[in-house]
Structure formats: structure tokens, C-alpha cells
Design an enzyme around this catalytic site. Structure first.
Site, mmCIF file in Angstrom:
data_model
loop_
_atom_site.group_PDB
_atom_site.id
_atom_site.type_symbol
_atom_site.label_atom_id
_atom_site.label_comp_id
_atom_site.label_asym_id
_atom_site.label_seq_id
_atom_site.Cartn_x
_atom_site.Cartn_y
_atom_site.Cartn_z
ATOM 1 N N GLY A 23 0.830 -1.198 0.000
ATOM 2 C CA GLY A 23 0.000 0.000 0.000
ATOM 3 C C GLY A 23 0.861 1.243 0.000
ATOM 4 O O GLY A 23 2.015 1.217 -0.427
ATOM 5 N N CYS A 24 0.307 2.325 0.480
ATOM 6 C CA CYS A 24 0.994 3.617 0.485
ATOM 7 C C CYS A 24 2.380 3.479 1.107
ATOM 8 O O CYS A 24 2.516 3.059 2.250
ATOM 9 C CB CYS A 24 0.166 4.641 1.251
ATOM 10 S SG CYS A 24 0.958 6.251 1.381
#
Length: 183
Positions: A23-24
Site C-alpha cells: 500500500g501507500c
């Protein structure tokens, strides 16, 4: 590639690379630094891997059309910090059961992936993945395990983002779960 102000990657003798997408990348880099600095982690940086675009920018990767994932590249001492321990931590600090999504962030750039650099890393990644999936994630892990290809550093403002911006955005899926030890 590095941006004009990002220092060149230095890999000390005996150190290895490990590359994770969860993810981020801001929260992933921050979590690894927080838990392993001074314990065998030499460096961590954020960037892009797994796609076809040459020299991708954040804006391009965010379109979801480059094939790249937001990722974190770790430089670590395997004598102090075994690769399998990094993989286990990876499965504790994000949700590996959602395809192309972490919390509110969606798209292929937010996929869960391990990019291995050696056959030994691939074997460890597959072993830990099987055990974590069975024991912690009800056999629902969708993490990709792929050979590491070309790495591209993210722009300078992304490096150490949460260190520089303590109140900056952090994906709500990024927290360390208190799972029992893997068997």
C-alpha cells in the site's frame, strides 16, 4: 534512478536488499524504520517497482496504468536481521488479503507484493507466506511473490515523509498486529 537530492543507494558489504509493497509507501517505510532501525536495518527508501514505465513519476504511478507498485526498499544486515523476520513483519503490518487495496487506497499501485532479490529470499518469502496465510489470515493472503526488477526511487519529498510530516497521511491498514509467533 535517483532524484537530484536523493543520495545514491549505498549497500554495505555483506548487506542485502529486500523490497516490499504493502500500500501507500509512506507508512510502510515508516513502520520498517521504527521497528528495525539500530537492529540491522541500514536504510529504507520508497519508490516504484514491478511495472513497465521507465523513470515513473508519482503522478504516473497513481494512475494505476504503469504496472508499478508503491514499494519500500530495505538495506539490511542479514546476520543481525534475518530476511524471514522482515517478511513476517510485512505480514503483521498490513492487510495482505485485499487485492490492489489497503484501507481507502485502491488500485494496482497499492497491491501487496514481495519482490525477491535471490533464490533464498524467494524460498523464505514463500515459506513465511504459507505459514502466515494459514495461521494469521485464514488462508486469504493474495500477496504476489515476484523477482525484483528495476527499482526507481520516488521523488525526494516522499523519502522519510512521515518523519518530516509527523501528522501526514498514514493508511489506516498500517499497524502492527499482535499475532502469536508463527509455527
Amino acid at each position: 534512478m535517483t532524484s537530484p537530492t536523493t543520495p545514491a543507494l549505498v549497500v554495505p558489504e555483506g548487506a542485502e536488499r529486500a523490497t516490499f509493497a504493502a500500500g501507500c509507501f509512506w507508512g510502510v517505510e515508516h513502520a520498517f524504520r521504527k521497528h528495525f532501525s539500530g537492529k540491522g536495518l541500514h536504510d529504507a527508501r520508497v519508490g516504484y517497482i514491478g511495472g513497465d514505465a521507465e523513470n515513473p513519476s508519482y503522478r504516473q504511478v497513481c494512475t494505476g496504468t504503469t504496472g508499478h507498485a508503491e514499494a519500500t526498499l530495505l538495506i539490511f544486515d542479514p546476520k543481525q536481521l534475518p530476511y524471514a523476520k522482515l517478511v513476517e513483519f510485512f505480514y503483521r503490518m498490513h492487510d495482505p488479503t485485499t487485492r490492489d487495496r489497503q484501507g481507502p487506497d485502491s488500485g494496482p499501485q497499492y497491491r501487496s507484493a514481495i519482490f525477491f532479490h535471490t533464490p533464498e529470499q524467494e524460498a523464505a518469502a514463500r515459506d513465511v507466506t504459507a505459514r502466515a496465510s494459514a495461521q494469521w489470515w485464514d488462508n486469504g493472503v493474495v500477496t504476489e511473490i515476484l523477482p525484483a526488477g528495476r527499482w526507481w526511487d520516488a521523488e525526494e519529498y516522499h523519502q522519510l515523509y512521515l518523519h518530516k510530516n509527523p501528522d501526514g497521511y498514514e493508511c489506516p491498514s498500517h499497524f502492527v498486529r499482535n499475532f502469536p509467533e508463527l509455527k
